[in-house]
Write a protein that holds these residues in place. Structure first.
Motif, PDB file in Angstrom:
ATOM      1  N   SER A   1       0.465  -0.947  -0.052  1.00  0.00           N
ATOM      2  CA  SER A   1      -0.089   0.017  -0.142  1.00  0.00           C
ATOM      3  C   SER A   1       1.134   1.124   0.051  1.00  0.00           C
ATOM      4  CB  SER A   1      -1.169  -0.038   1.457  1.00  0.00           C
ATOM      5  OG  SER A   1      -1.710  -0.934   1.485  1.00  0.00           O
TER       6      SER A   1
ATOM      7  N   ARG B   1     -14.461   0.931  -2.222  1.00  0.00           N
ATOM      8  CA  ARG B   1     -13.478   1.067  -2.157  1.00  0.00           C
ATOM      9  C   ARG B   1     -12.866   1.699  -1.091  1.00  0.00           C
ATOM     10  NH1 ARG B   1     -10.679   2.834  -6.428  1.00  0.00           N
ATOM     11  NH2 ARG B   1     -12.377   3.867  -7.416  1.00  0.00           N
TER      12      ARG B   1
ATOM     13  N   GLU C   1      -2.619  -2.536  -3.354  1.00  0.00           N
ATOM     14  CA  GLU C   1      -3.266  -2.346  -2.839  1.00  0.00           C
ATOM     15  C   GLU C   1      -4.290  -1.482  -1.874  1.00  0.00           C
ATOM     16  OE1 GLU C   1      -6.218  -5.572  -1.514  1.00  0.00           O
ATOM     17  OE2 GLU C   1      -4.239  -5.856  -2.817  1.00  0.00           O
ATOM     18  N   GLU C   2      -3.804  -0.785  -1.772  1.00  0.00           N
ATOM     19  CA  GLU C   2      -4.351   0.629  -0.903  1.00  0.00           C
ATOM     20  C   GLU C   2      -3.419   1.890  -1.054  1.00  0.00           C
ATOM     21  OE1 GLU C   2      -5.572  -2.477   2.808  1.00  0.00           O
ATOM     22  OE2 GLU C   2      -3.817  -0.876   3.361  1.00  0.00           O
TER      23      GLU C   2
ATOM     24  N   GLY D   1      -7.904   5.052   1.236  1.00  0.00           N
ATOM     25  CA  GLY D   1      -7.988   5.327   2.489  1.00  0.00           C
ATOM     26  C   GLY D   1      -7.879   6.557   4.213  1.00  0.00           C
TER      27      GLY D   1
ATOM     28  N   ILE E   1     -12.342   3.202   2.879  1.00  0.00           N
ATOM     29  CA  ILE E   1     -11.373   2.629   3.765  1.00  0.00           C
ATOM     30  C   ILE E   1     -11.224   3.874   5.515  1.00  0.00           C
ATOM     31  CG2 ILE E   1      -9.508   1.484   4.899  1.00  0.00           C
ATOM     32  CD1 ILE E   1      -8.612   0.461   3.002  1.00  0.00           C
TER      33      ILE E   1
ATOM     34  N   THR F   1      -0.093  -6.162   5.528  1.00  0.00           N
ATOM     35  CA  THR F   1       0.248  -5.226   4.288  1.00  0.00           C
ATOM     36  C   THR F   1       1.577  -4.426   4.566  1.00  0.00           C
ATOM     37  OG1 THR F   1      -1.806  -5.128   4.240  1.00  0.00           O
ATOM     38  CG2 THR F   1      -0.749  -3.335   3.584  1.00  0.00           C
TER      39      THR F   1
ATOM     40  N   ILE G   1      -7.956   0.676  -6.708  1.00  0.00           N
ATOM     41  CA  ILE G   1      -6.768   0.619  -5.772  1.00  0.00           C
ATOM     42  C   ILE G   1      -7.619   1.616  -4.593  1.00  0.00           C
ATOM     43  CG2 ILE G   1      -6.241   3.213  -5.876  1.00  0.00           C
ATOM     44  CD1 ILE G   1      -4.185   2.328  -4.537  1.00  0.00           C
ATOM     45  N   LYS G   2      -8.284   0.672  -2.925  1.00  0.00           N
ATOM     46  CA  LYS G   2      -8.833   0.592  -1.992  1.00  0.00           C
ATOM     47  C   LYS G   2      -8.354   2.337  -2.006  1.00  0.00           C
ATOM     48  CE  LYS G   2     -10.007  -3.217  -1.033  1.00  0.00           C
ATOM     49  NZ  LYS G   2      -9.471  -4.472  -1.740  1.00  0.00           N
TER      50      LYS G   2
ATOM     51  N   TRP H   1      -3.174   5.456   0.857  1.00  0.00           N
ATOM     52  CA  TRP H   1      -3.969   6.710   2.262  1.00  0.00           C
ATOM     53  C   TRP H   1      -3.202   7.737   2.675  1.00  0.00           C
ATOM     54  CZ3 TRP H   1      -6.727   3.440   6.680  1.00  0.00           C
ATOM     55  CH2 TRP H   1      -6.086   1.979   5.826  1.00  0.00           C
TER      56      TRP H   1
END
Length: 366
Positions: A4, A100, A37-38, A72, A102, A327, A69-70, A40
């Motif tokens: 991430s 998606r 994956e993510e 966050g 978080i 992660t 992609i997620k 933030w």
């Protein structure tokens, strides 16, 4: 191990705001293209170098510019908001991101933000816990609402008109609510116990040493045992500063370049903790005398750098040392050298992580 991106963000002072925002957008987009994956992003109101004042606005903007992609919040300081407002805003962003999103939460830490919002002396930990419970009730209930919290009350009882659709607060796409996470930094952090108690995904910060990160997992394990829960390392995220180049020599020269992206960052963090009279929090080892700590020492111990082979080896050693995090969160640094930083991300995603996961899979199979 998943990969991430964690963006505070951190930009060297006096760089144009529009330019650094464009770099942040480009870095998020690249992470999406590379299969991270993510991604933030943090929240700060009163800092020239951390200029994302609303991670929700930024992520809503990125929703249509990314595909898989997620996204966050890393993190939203819950004491800064009325729970009904924040529940509605988060529900909107979860809908815009097609599920998606978080929901990373925290108490807020920047002193100038706390001061400008008049929260000096407030019990922000209790405010955060009160807020999240109220938000969950909003998302899992229909009007009329009448929830009494410690710091806020949520009430719509007199103005509920079902035939006109008046009264309901919006719900997120992900039911009953988006996955939630909490950041942790100090040794043996009580936030790890909060994570275990409230089923939050813990995120260990990048600006603490590996020995501190190890105490996070130990604290989480201890709290899970007390609660009769099984500690799941796949939920745990560990943030680190990482730089990958073609050779070890090239990587070392870039990381140690005076005033460069990594040198400047750890010089800044060292000054911040020194003014807080807490330089010991940056100690590379538990027994490091605080008076001996320099920003160069912190930089060289905290940044994982080298060729793809070297970085893969260091990441596996880190996981062996601190615990089974699921992660890895690559921390974003200033992109004044855009081509070099893009190449580092490409090498991390396409070369380093396949090496790491091949080794982890082989170990698991054995």
């Amino acid at each position: 191990m998943k990969l991430s991106l964690f963006m505070m963000p951190m930009h060297n002072m006096n760089r144009p705001y529009p330019l650094t925002l464009d770099e942040d957008i480009e870095q998020f987009s690249l992470a999406d293209e590379l299969g991270f994956e993510e991604a933030w992003v943090g929240e700060h109101y009163s800092s020239d170098i951390e200029q994302i004042s609303s991670p929700l606005v930024f992520l809503a903007f990125m929703a249509s510019r990314t595909k898989q992609i997620k996204l966050g919040t890393g993190v939203l300081a819950l004491p800064y908001y009325h729970p009904a407002q924040l529940a509605s805003h988060v529900a909107l962003v979860d809908q815009l991101t097609k599920g998606r999103f978080i929901f990373g939460i925290g108490t807020g830490a920047l002193g100038s933000d706390i001061e400008v919002l008049g929260l000096e002396g407030a019990n922000r930990q209790d405010m955060m816990l009160d807020s999240i419970e109220l938000i969950k009730k909003i998302w899992t209930s229909d009007p009329p609402y009448d929830f009494k919290g410690k710091f806020w009350n949520i009430k719509i009882t007199e103005n509920v008109w079902p035939d006109l659709g008046v009264g309901p607060l919006p719900k997120p796409l992900q039911q009953p609510y988006p996955p939630m996470a909490i950041s942790v930094s100090s040794p043996n952090s009580s936030s790890m116990r909060v994570a275990a108690q409230h089923d939050l995904m813990p995120i260990s910060a990048n600006f603490v040493a590996s020995w501190v990160v190890k105490t996070h997992w130990e604290t989480y394990l201890d709290e899970c045992r007390k609660l009769g829960k099984v500690a799941d390392g796949s939920k745990w995220r560990v943030a680190r500063s990482i730089f990958v180049a073609e050779t070890d020599k090239e990587a070392e020269a870039y990381v140690q370049k005076p005033g460069g992206a990594y040198d400047w960052y750890y010089d800044y963090m060292f000054q911040v903790y020194s003014r807080m009279k807490a330089p010991g929090l940056l100690a590379p080892r538990p027994d490091t005398p605080p008076e001996s700590i320099t920003h160069q020492m912190v930089r060289d111990n905290f940044v994982i750098y080298g060729s793809p082979e070297t970085v893969a080896r260091k990441l596996l050693a880190l996981r062996d040392e601190v615990g089974p995090f699921g992660t890895l969160m690559m921390t974003a640094h200033d992109w004044s050298d855009k081509a070099i930083m893009r190449r580092s991300m490409e090498l991390l995603a396409n070369d380093v992580m396949p090496r790491v996961n091949a080794e982890l899979n082989a170990t698991q199979a054995a």
